[in-house]
Design a protein around this motif. Sequence first.
Motif, PDB file in Angstrom:
ATOM      1  N   ASP A 105      44.254  41.693  39.218  1.00  0.00           N
ATOM      2  CA  ASP A 105      43.725  42.551  40.270  1.00  0.00           C
ATOM      3  C   ASP A 105      43.242  43.856  39.656  1.00  0.00           C
ATOM      4  OD1 ASP A 105      43.191  44.183  42.383  1.00  0.00           O
ATOM      5  OD2 ASP A 105      45.228  44.194  43.184  1.00  0.00           O
ATOM      6  N   VAL A 155      30.094  41.918  47.277  1.00  0.00           N
ATOM      7  CA  VAL A 155      31.238  41.211  47.860  1.00  0.00           C
ATOM      8  C   VAL A 155      32.426  42.180  47.832  1.00  0.00           C
ATOM      9  CG1 VAL A 155      30.401  38.934  47.122  1.00  0.00           C
ATOM     10  CG2 VAL A 155      31.959  40.195  45.644  1.00  0.00           C
ATOM     11  N   ILE A 181      37.859  42.750  34.301  1.00  0.00           N
ATOM     12  CA  ILE A 181      38.952  42.102  35.030  1.00  0.00           C
ATOM     13  C   ILE A 181      38.381  41.240  36.151  1.00  0.00           C
ATOM     14  CG2 ILE A 181      41.143  42.488  36.217  1.00  0.00           C
ATOM     15  CD1 ILE A 181      41.180  45.311  35.141  1.00  0.00           C
ATOM     16  N   ILE A 192      26.132  37.109  41.394  1.00  0.00           N
ATOM     17  CA  ILE A 192      25.720  37.887  40.222  1.00  0.00           C
ATOM     18  C   ILE A 192      24.664  38.858  40.752  1.00  0.00           C
ATOM     19  CG2 ILE A 192      24.124  36.007  39.576  1.00  0.00           C
ATOM     20  CD1 ILE A 192      24.328  36.826  36.677  1.00  0.00           C
ATOM     21  N   SER A 247      41.996  46.384  40.977  1.00  0.00           N
ATOM     22  CA  SER A 247      42.153  47.630  41.735  1.00  0.00           C
ATOM     23  C   SER A 247      43.272  48.496  41.152  1.00  0.00           C
ATOM     24  CB  SER A 247      42.407  47.353  43.218  1.00  0.00           C
ATOM     25  OG  SER A 247      43.646  46.717  43.384  1.00  0.00           O
ATOM     26  N   SER A 291      30.371  36.360  36.676  1.00  0.00           N
ATOM     27  CA  SER A 291      29.791  35.479  35.658  1.00  0.00           C
ATOM     28  C   SER A 291      29.963  36.017  34.241  1.00  0.00           C
ATOM     29  CB  SER A 291      28.293  35.325  35.923  1.00  0.00           C
ATOM     30  OG  SER A 291      27.649  36.569  35.682  1.00  0.00           O
ATOM     31  N   GLU A 296      39.660  35.804  40.167  1.00  0.00           N
ATOM     32  CA  GLU A 296      39.529  34.355  40.355  1.00  0.00           C
ATOM     33  C   GLU A 296      39.680  33.659  39.002  1.00  0.00           C
ATOM     34  OE1 GLU A 296      39.062  32.451  42.954  1.00  0.00           O
ATOM     35  OE2 GLU A 296      38.540  33.911  44.522  1.00  0.00           O
ATOM     36  N   GLU A 333      35.375  47.139  33.421  1.00  0.00           N
ATOM     37  CA  GLU A 333      34.652  46.613  34.578  1.00  0.00           C
ATOM     38  C   GLU A 333      35.652  45.919  35.499  1.00  0.00           C
ATOM     39  OE1 GLU A 333      30.968  43.674  35.906  1.00  0.00           O
ATOM     40  OE2 GLU A 333      32.039  43.208  34.061  1.00  0.00           O
ATOM     41  N   GLN A 367      31.015  33.862  45.056  1.00  0.00           N
ATOM     42  CA  GLN A 367      30.726  35.203  44.542  1.00  0.00           C
ATOM     43  C   GLN A 367      29.263  35.277  44.118  1.00  0.00           C
ATOM     44  OE1 GLN A 367      33.050  37.432  45.013  1.00  0.00           O
ATOM     45  NE2 GLN A 367      34.424  35.833  45.751  1.00  0.00           N
TER      46      GLN A 367
HETATM   47  N1  SAH Z   1      29.711  41.672  37.631  1.00  0.00           N
HETATM   48  C1  SAH Z   1      29.556  40.289  38.017  1.00  0.00           C
HETATM   49  C2  SAH Z   1      29.364  40.100  39.499  1.00  0.00           C
HETATM   50  C3  SAH Z   1      30.604  40.437  40.229  1.00  0.00           C
HETATM   51  S1  SAH Z   1      30.772  39.757  41.849  1.00  0.00           S
HETATM   52  C4  SAH Z   1      28.452  39.610  37.244  1.00  0.00           C
HETATM   53  O1  SAH Z   1      27.764  40.276  36.460  1.00  0.00           O
HETATM   54  O2  SAH Z   1      28.295  38.408  37.410  1.00  0.00           O
HETATM   55  C5  SAH Z   1      32.328  40.502  42.215  1.00  0.00           C
HETATM   56  C6  SAH Z   1      33.506  39.883  41.538  1.00  0.00           C
HETATM   57  O3  SAH Z   1      34.644  40.683  41.815  1.00  0.00           O
HETATM   58  C7  SAH Z   1      33.847  38.484  42.041  1.00  0.00           C
HETATM   59  O4  SAH Z   1      33.845  37.601  40.962  1.00  0.00           O
HETATM   60  C8  SAH Z   1      35.253  38.644  42.643  1.00  0.00           C
HETATM   61  O5  SAH Z   1      36.071  37.514  42.448  1.00  0.00           O
HETATM   62  C9  SAH Z   1      35.770  39.845  41.883  1.00  0.00           C
HETATM   63  N2  SAH Z   1      36.851  40.585  42.503  1.00  0.00           N
HETATM   64  C10 SAH Z   1      37.046  40.891  43.811  1.00  0.00           C
HETATM   65  N3  SAH Z   1      38.164  41.622  43.958  1.00  0.00           N
HETATM   66  C11 SAH Z   1      38.678  41.812  42.711  1.00  0.00           C
HETATM   67  C12 SAH Z   1      39.837  42.491  42.207  1.00  0.00           C
HETATM   68  N4  SAH Z   1      40.682  43.148  43.000  1.00  0.00           N
HETATM   69  N5  SAH Z   1      40.050  42.456  40.870  1.00  0.00           N
HETATM   70  C13 SAH Z   1      39.220  41.809  40.028  1.00  0.00           C
HETATM   71  N6  SAH Z   1      38.114  41.151  40.457  1.00  0.00           N
HETATM   72  C14 SAH Z   1      37.848  41.142  41.777  1.00  0.00           C
END
Ligand code: SAH
Length: 201
Positions: free
Chosen positions: A124, A196, A96, A51, A126, A79, A99, A74, A49
Motif C-alpha cells: 500500500d 483511478v 509501489i 496506463i 499510501s 504497467s 495488485e 512512485e 487499471q
Molecule cells: N503509473 C502506471 C499507471 C498507474 S494506474 C503506469 O505507468 O502504467 C494506478 C495504479 O495504482 C493501479 O495499478 C492501482 O492498482 C494502483 N494503486 C491504487 N491504490 C494503490 C495503493 N494504495 N498503493 C499502491 N498502488 C495502488
Amino acid sequence: MIAEQLRPHGVTDERVLRAMADVPREEFLPPGLKSHAYEDRALGIECGQTISQPLVVALMTQAAAPQPDEVALEVGAGSGYQGAVLSRLCRRVITIEREPALAERAAATLKRLGYENVEVALGDGSVGWARSAPFPVILVACAAREVPPALIDQLADGGRLVIPVETAADQPQDLRLYTRAAEKVTYRSLFPVLFVPLRTG
Ligand code: SAH
C-alpha cells in the motif's frame, strides 16, 4: 508523439522529452493494445487499471523535475511505464503497487527491457516507503481523497510531490504539485485529471 502530443502541449524539458522518446510504451501494454501505444489517450491494462495518456505522464514527470542524482518514489506502478520514464531521469526509482498481478508483470517488463534502477515493491503506497525516505521526488499515479500524511512526511527538503486529489464527486481530480521548503509544505494546482482511485488499507 513528441512533436504532436507533447511539445505543443507544454512539455518543454528536453530531458523529459528524450526519456519519453526512449521508453517503448508498447512494451508495457497487453498484447491486444500494442498497436494503440502511441495514441493520445490512456489505455486499459490488467486488473481494471489504466496506463496514463503520454502527455499526462510527461507533464507529471516534468513537474516533479527528477534530477540524475535523486531517488524517486512512485505510488501505483501499474504497467511500469511511468517508472521506466522516471528511471531515465534519476538514479533510482522505487515504485509501489498493491495488485500482486500488476506488480509481478511490471517487474518482469522492466527487467526484460533492462531498466535495472527500478524496484517494484508490493504494498500500500499510501504509507510511502519509510526505509528509503526522504524522497526528493514522489509521484502518485492514482487519485487520493486527501494527500496521505506519510507522503508529506517522506518528502525531502526541496522535494516535489505530484498527486491527483479528488475535489468533488463526479468531477475531474486536481493534479497538484506539493513542494517542501524546510517545515513548510505548499502546493499549486496544475490541471484537471482523471485517475483511478488510490485504495488504502
Ligand atoms: N503509473 C502506471 C499507471 C498507474 S494506474 C503506469 O505507468 O502504467 C494506478 C495504479 O495504482 C493501479 O495499478 C492501482 O492498482 C494502483 N494503486 C491504487 N491504490 C494503490 C495503493 N494504495 N498503493 C499502491 N498502488 C495502488
